[in-house]
Design a protein around this motif. Structure first.
Motif, PDB file in Angstrom:
ATOM      1  N   THR A  49       7.125   5.255 -12.869  1.00  0.00           N
ATOM      2  CA  THR A  49       7.234   6.607 -11.407  1.00  0.00           C
ATOM      3  C   THR A  49       5.762   6.310 -10.909  1.00  0.00           C
ATOM      4  OG1 THR A  49       8.183   7.575 -13.774  1.00  0.00           O
ATOM      5  CG2 THR A  49       7.552   9.579 -12.291  1.00  0.00           C
ATOM      6  N   ILE A  50       4.970   5.976 -11.796  1.00  0.00           N
ATOM      7  CA  ILE A  50       3.420   6.463 -10.839  1.00  0.00           C
ATOM      8  C   ILE A  50       3.820   5.335  -9.497  1.00  0.00           C
ATOM      9  CG2 ILE A  50       1.167   4.832 -10.721  1.00  0.00           C
ATOM     10  CD1 ILE A  50       0.819   6.065 -13.789  1.00  0.00           C
ATOM     11  N   ARG A  51       4.062   4.214  -9.548  1.00  0.00           N
ATOM     12  CA  ARG A  51       4.657   2.869  -9.099  1.00  0.00           C
ATOM     13  C   ARG A  51       5.032   2.804  -7.844  1.00  0.00           C
ATOM     14  NH1 ARG A  51       5.111  -3.176 -11.084  1.00  0.00           N
ATOM     15  NH2 ARG A  51       5.136  -2.983  -8.539  1.00  0.00           N
ATOM     16  N   PHE A  52       6.813   3.240  -8.372  1.00  0.00           N
ATOM     17  CA  PHE A  52       7.729   3.684  -7.712  1.00  0.00           C
ATOM     18  C   PHE A  52       8.251   5.069  -7.046  1.00  0.00           C
ATOM     19  CE2 PHE A  52       8.218   0.265 -10.569  1.00  0.00           C
ATOM     20  CZ  PHE A  52       8.304  -1.195  -9.560  1.00  0.00           C
ATOM     21  N   GLY A  53       7.348   5.863  -7.560  1.00  0.00           N
ATOM     22  CA  GLY A  53       7.584   7.180  -6.911  1.00  0.00           C
ATOM     23  C   GLY A  53       6.248   7.702  -6.089  1.00  0.00           C
ATOM     24  N   ASN A  54       5.699   6.284  -6.175  1.00  0.00           N
ATOM     25  CA  ASN A  54       4.234   6.868  -4.625  1.00  0.00           C
ATOM     26  C   ASN A  54       4.289   5.850  -3.739  1.00  0.00           C
ATOM     27  OD1 ASN A  54       3.054   9.329  -5.868  1.00  0.00           O
ATOM     28  ND2 ASN A  54       2.602   8.007  -7.926  1.00  0.00           N
ATOM     29  N   LYS A  55       4.695   6.573  -2.353  1.00  0.00           N
ATOM     30  CA  LYS A  55       4.420   5.332  -1.205  1.00  0.00           C
ATOM     31  C   LYS A  55       3.244   5.030  -1.200  1.00  0.00           C
ATOM     32  CE  LYS A  55       5.828   3.558   2.523  1.00  0.00           C
ATOM     33  NZ  LYS A  55       5.468   2.462   2.493  1.00  0.00           N
ATOM     34  N   ILE A  56       1.897   5.853  -1.410  1.00  0.00           N
ATOM     35  CA  ILE A  56       0.819   5.372  -1.121  1.00  0.00           C
ATOM     36  C   ILE A  56      -0.009   4.558  -2.232  1.00  0.00           C
ATOM     37  CG2 ILE A  56      -0.190   6.711  -2.908  1.00  0.00           C
ATOM     38  CD1 ILE A  56      -2.707   7.219  -0.693  1.00  0.00           C
ATOM     39  N   LEU A  57       0.972   4.534  -3.758  1.00  0.00           N
ATOM     40  CA  LEU A  57       0.763   3.256  -3.940  1.00  0.00           C
ATOM     41  C   LEU A  57       1.459   1.644  -4.043  1.00  0.00           C
ATOM     42  CD1 LEU A  57      -0.229   5.417  -7.068  1.00  0.00           C
ATOM     43  CD2 LEU A  57      -2.192   4.231  -6.115  1.00  0.00           C
ATOM     44  N   SER A  58       2.838   2.320  -4.131  1.00  0.00           N
ATOM     45  CA  SER A  58       3.468   0.948  -4.072  1.00  0.00           C
ATOM     46  C   SER A  58       3.581   0.111  -2.732  1.00  0.00           C
ATOM     47  CB  SER A  58       5.462   1.325  -3.429  1.00  0.00           C
ATOM     48  OG  SER A  58       5.062   2.531  -2.785  1.00  0.00           O
ATOM     49  N   SER A  59       2.500   0.988  -1.359  1.00  0.00           N
ATOM     50  CA  SER A  59       2.127  -0.163  -0.489  1.00  0.00           C
ATOM     51  C   SER A  59       1.452  -1.134  -0.589  1.00  0.00           C
ATOM     52  CB  SER A  59       2.413   0.175   0.548  1.00  0.00           C
ATOM     53  OG  SER A  59       2.175   1.700   0.619  1.00  0.00           O
ATOM     54  N   THR A  60       0.169  -0.277  -1.260  1.00  0.00           N
ATOM     55  CA  THR A  60      -0.855  -1.005  -1.925  1.00  0.00           C
ATOM     56  C   THR A  60      -0.756  -2.256  -3.410  1.00  0.00           C
ATOM     57  OG1 THR A  60      -2.202   0.808  -3.187  1.00  0.00           O
ATOM     58  CG2 THR A  60      -2.048   0.461  -0.418  1.00  0.00           C
ATOM     59  N   TRP A  61       0.243  -1.804  -4.162  1.00  0.00           N
ATOM     60  CA  TRP A  61       0.313  -2.941  -4.612  1.00  0.00           C
ATOM     61  C   TRP A  61       0.684  -4.322  -4.997  1.00  0.00           C
ATOM     62  CZ3 TRP A  61      -1.106   1.388  -8.843  1.00  0.00           C
ATOM     63  CH2 TRP A  61      -0.361   0.078 -10.183  1.00  0.00           C
ATOM     64  N   ASN A  62      -0.515  -4.710  -4.455  1.00  0.00           N
ATOM     65  CA  ASN A  62      -0.100  -5.914  -3.614  1.00  0.00           C
ATOM     66  C   ASN A  62      -1.267  -7.169  -3.322  1.00  0.00           C
ATOM     67  OD1 ASN A  62      -0.723  -5.743  -1.365  1.00  0.00           O
ATOM     68  ND2 ASN A  62       1.007  -4.754  -0.760  1.00  0.00           N
ATOM     69  N   ARG A  63      -1.013  -8.195  -3.698  1.00  0.00           N
ATOM     70  CA  ARG A  63      -3.184  -9.191  -3.384  1.00  0.00           C
ATOM     71  C   ARG A  63      -3.079  -8.778  -2.473  1.00  0.00           C
ATOM     72  NH1 ARG A  63      -1.664 -13.876  -0.170  1.00  0.00           N
ATOM     73  NH2 ARG A  63      -3.034 -15.086  -1.736  1.00  0.00           N
ATOM     74  N   GLU A  64      -3.218  -8.536  -1.517  1.00  0.00           N
ATOM     75  CA  GLU A  64      -3.239  -7.871   0.330  1.00  0.00           C
ATOM     76  C   GLU A  64      -4.683  -6.692  -0.265  1.00  0.00           C
ATOM     77  OE1 GLU A  64      -0.144  -8.435   0.225  1.00  0.00           O
ATOM     78  OE2 GLU A  64      -0.913 -10.190   0.749  1.00  0.00           O
ATOM     79  N   ASN A  65      -4.590  -6.208  -1.790  1.00  0.00           N
ATOM     80  CA  ASN A  65      -4.869  -5.664  -1.548  1.00  0.00           C
ATOM     81  C   ASN A  65      -6.273  -5.224  -2.977  1.00  0.00           C
ATOM     82  OD1 ASN A  65      -4.272  -2.894   0.138  1.00  0.00           O
ATOM     83  ND2 ASN A  65      -2.598  -3.583   0.382  1.00  0.00           N
ATOM     84  N   ILE A  66      -5.155  -5.937  -4.067  1.00  0.00           N
ATOM     85  CA  ILE A  66      -5.448  -5.737  -5.108  1.00  0.00           C
ATOM     86  C   ILE A  66      -6.463  -6.198  -5.518  1.00  0.00           C
ATOM     87  CG2 ILE A  66      -5.064  -5.514  -7.806  1.00  0.00           C
ATOM     88  CD1 ILE A  66      -2.935  -3.202  -6.894  1.00  0.00           C
ATOM     89  N   ALA A  67      -7.673  -6.759  -6.112  1.00  0.00           N
ATOM     90  CA  ALA A  67      -8.358  -7.542  -6.579  1.00  0.00           C
ATOM     91  C   ALA A  67      -8.565  -7.946  -8.264  1.00  0.00           C
ATOM     92  CB  ALA A  67     -10.234  -7.296  -6.825  1.00  0.00           C
TER      93      ALA A  67
END
Ligand SMILES: NC(=O)C1=CN([C@@H]2O[C@H](COP(=O)(O)OP(=O)(O)OC[C@H]3O[C@@H](n4cnc5c(N)ncnc54)[C@H](OP(=O)(O)O)[C@@H]3O)[C@@H](O)[C@H]2O)C=CC1
Ligand SMILES: O=C1O[C@H](COP(=O)(O)O)[C@@H](O)[C@H](O)[C@H]1O
Length: 502
Positions: A195-213
């Motif tokens: 739910t946290i990942r796929f129910g929140n646009k703000i998280l789903s769009s930053t959940w990747n190598r471009e944003n996460i160290a």
């Protein structure tokens, strides 16, 4: 998956069979869970329970074994008596047919020789899984209702033994009848990951190598083997916690969005992400083994792992492990996933830390700290997001703060069921969403088997760490190398209770 009454098959009786009913797991987890579900009217009606084990025992004896773990509240005594009146017990061997024939007769009698659904729970040592499941299949299956089998870990010791178990089970049952329990999949915050990942646009769009160290997934326990390390010594912390609980959490954190919430769509994605992870090598890992703390306040704390009389004095079994995993896919290439777990550490904690990258082009004189999303599984479920803010008042200084979702404050009146309660109810409902499929297991063993064999064949010596510490210092160095930053500057001003260790 919400468990609704309508998932149950009308008024068909259910029989729940506990193999290993005289054992530790049964008395500490299975019977208490069944009681709580019964107490809360969550079990389908009618459900009856039958224990099976080698020891000769009356229901009164079984009940008194369990009493200390059932948490019966004042006013619940009549219902508690009613619960035990639904129980019976059959003593029998795990080999031979006789015991199972007696058990089957007992089940038929409990079901009034009518159509019934049966659930078989294997609260047993893995050495008897093959025999017991074979006899369930040959003698104890319901002939006109459905049958479901719940299997507890360990699911083998490595890829070969796990495959042998999977093949054996597959020769007896359909995958839809098998429920492999990883109780971490029943925990509130683990179930919340999707739910946290796929129910929140703000998280789903930053959940990747471009944003996460980097991502850190941690399990810590503040006690050692307490003189009962014999079983643990055969397995070690990698098999005990990392290969199952932590890898399950990792797959939920890292998988792609499933097509739907159907259990197989989710499990397909979990398998896919595991397939992108190369097998671990020793250079990816830090291994530790605790030594006693002479200043410890308890006997356990003063006793090192090798001083446990049930452990071989030359054992090289790790009680702490850290692994830096790579996920070679488009979303995660280059983002280290750090898995850490250990016994006899400084606190009880299970959490996921998603650490975001440094802000590019920092204009705040190097004072900006990385954003971090912390999903605390236990103790005290919480989700907090560490972020920078202007210090309030006549200043332009900046400081770290948090957006805080602490469950005990926000969801004061919510009842968070125990992991086993959710999972056993799912079995009644026929939902396999939170159970491990055989191909997930195969991939998990593919990642860990080579390193486990190497450590065992070469007797790789784990690094010593003191009971009650945070583990070997080398682990912190490895985290730093794996692009995880610890500043030591963050201050939490919330209430003490939500951060208590036990
Ligand atoms: N909603 C809530 O209840 C909230 C509670 N808090 C609480 O505030 C406290 C601090 O927050 P937290 O997010 O942990 O922030 P910190 O940034 O202070 O700590 C992060 C983690 O770093 C690890 N660490 C400690 N020392 C070192 C070291 N020398 N080198 C490397 N790593 C180190 C510790 O975990 P480890 O030992 O596992 O490596 C620690 O938990 C916690 O107790 C937290 O539970 C914070 C926000 C919200
Ligand atoms: O599976 C296991 O988990 C427990 C920890 O479970 P928790 O729900 O209390 O966090 C661990 O103690 C045990 O060694 C391991 O086999």
């Amino acid at each position: 998956m919400i468990c609704e009454g309508t998932h149950f098959d009308g008024k068909i009786p259910h029989t729940f069979v506990v193999f290993g009913a005289s054992g530790d797991l049964a008395k500490k987890k299975i019977y208490p869970t069944l009681w709580w579900l019964y107490r809360d009217d969550l079990l389908p009606k009618p459900t009856k329970i039958c224990g099976y084990a080698r020891s000769k025992m009356s229901i009164e004896k079984l009940r008194s074994n369990c009493d200390a773990y059932m948490k019966v509240q004042p006013g619940e005594q009549a219902k508690y008596d009613e619960f035990w009146s639904l129980n019976s017990y059959v003593a029998g061997a795990y080999d031979g047919r006789t015991g199972y024939e007696l058990l089957n007769q007992q089940l038929e009698q409990m079901e009034n020789h009518c159509k019934a659904n049966r659930i078989f729970y294997l609260a047993l040592p893995p050495s008897v899984y093959d025999l017991v499941t074979l006899n369930i299949k040959n003698i104890c299956m319901s002939r006109n209702g459905w049958n479901r089998v719940i299997v507890e870990k360990p699911f083998g010791r490595d890829d070969v033994t796990s495959k042998a178990l999977s093949d054996h089970l597959a020769s007896l049952f359909d995958e839809e009848q098998l429920y492999r329990i990883d109780h971490y999949l029943g925990k509130e915050m683990v179930q919340n990951l999707m739910t946290i990942r796929f129910g929140n646009k703000i998280l789903s769009s930053t959940w990747n190598r471009e944003n996460i160290a980097s991502v850190q997934i941690t399990f810590k326990e503040p006690f050692g083997t307490q003189g009962r390390g014999g079983y643990f010594d055969e397995f070690g912390i990698i098999r005990d916690v990392m290969q199952n609980h932590l890898i399950q959490i990792l797959s939920l954190v890292a998988m792609e969005k499933p097509v739907s919430c159907h259990p197989d769509d989710i499990r397909d994605e979990k398998v896919k992400v595991l397939k992108s992870i190369p097998a671990l090598e020793l250079s990816d890992m830090v291994l530790g083994q605790y030594v006693g703390n002479p200043d410890g306040t308890t006997e356990d704390a003063r006793t090192g792992y090798l001083e446990d009389p049930t452990v071989t004095s030359t054992s090289t079994t790790p009680t702490f492990a850290m692994a830096v995993m790579k996920i070679n896919n488009e979303r995660w290439q280059g983002v280290p996933f750090i898995l850490r777990c250990g016994k006899a550490l400084n606190e009880r904690k299970a959490e996921v830390r998603i650490q975001y990258q440094d802000v590019p082009g920092d204009i705040f004189e190097g004072n900006t700290k990385r954003n971090e999303l912390v999903i605390r599984v236990q103790p005290g479920e919480a989700l907090y997001f560490k972020m920078m803010t202007k210090s309030p008042g006549i200043t332009f200084d900046i400081e770290e703060t948090e957006l805080d979702l602490t469950y005990e404050h926000r969801y004061k009146d919510s009842y968070l069921p125990d992991a086993y309660e959710r999972l056993i109810l799912d079995v009644f409902c026929g939902s396999q969403m939170h159970f491990v499929r055989s191909d997930e297991l195969r991939e998990a063993w593919r990642i860990f088997t080579p390193i486990l064999h190497k450590i065992e064949q070469e007797h790789t010596k784990p690094l010593p760490y003191v009971y009650g510490s945070r583990g070997p210092k080398e682990a912190d160095r490895k985290c730093e190398e794996a692009n995880f930053r610890y500043y030591g500057s963050y201050k939490w001003h919330g209430s003490k209770s939500s951060t208590s260790n036990l």
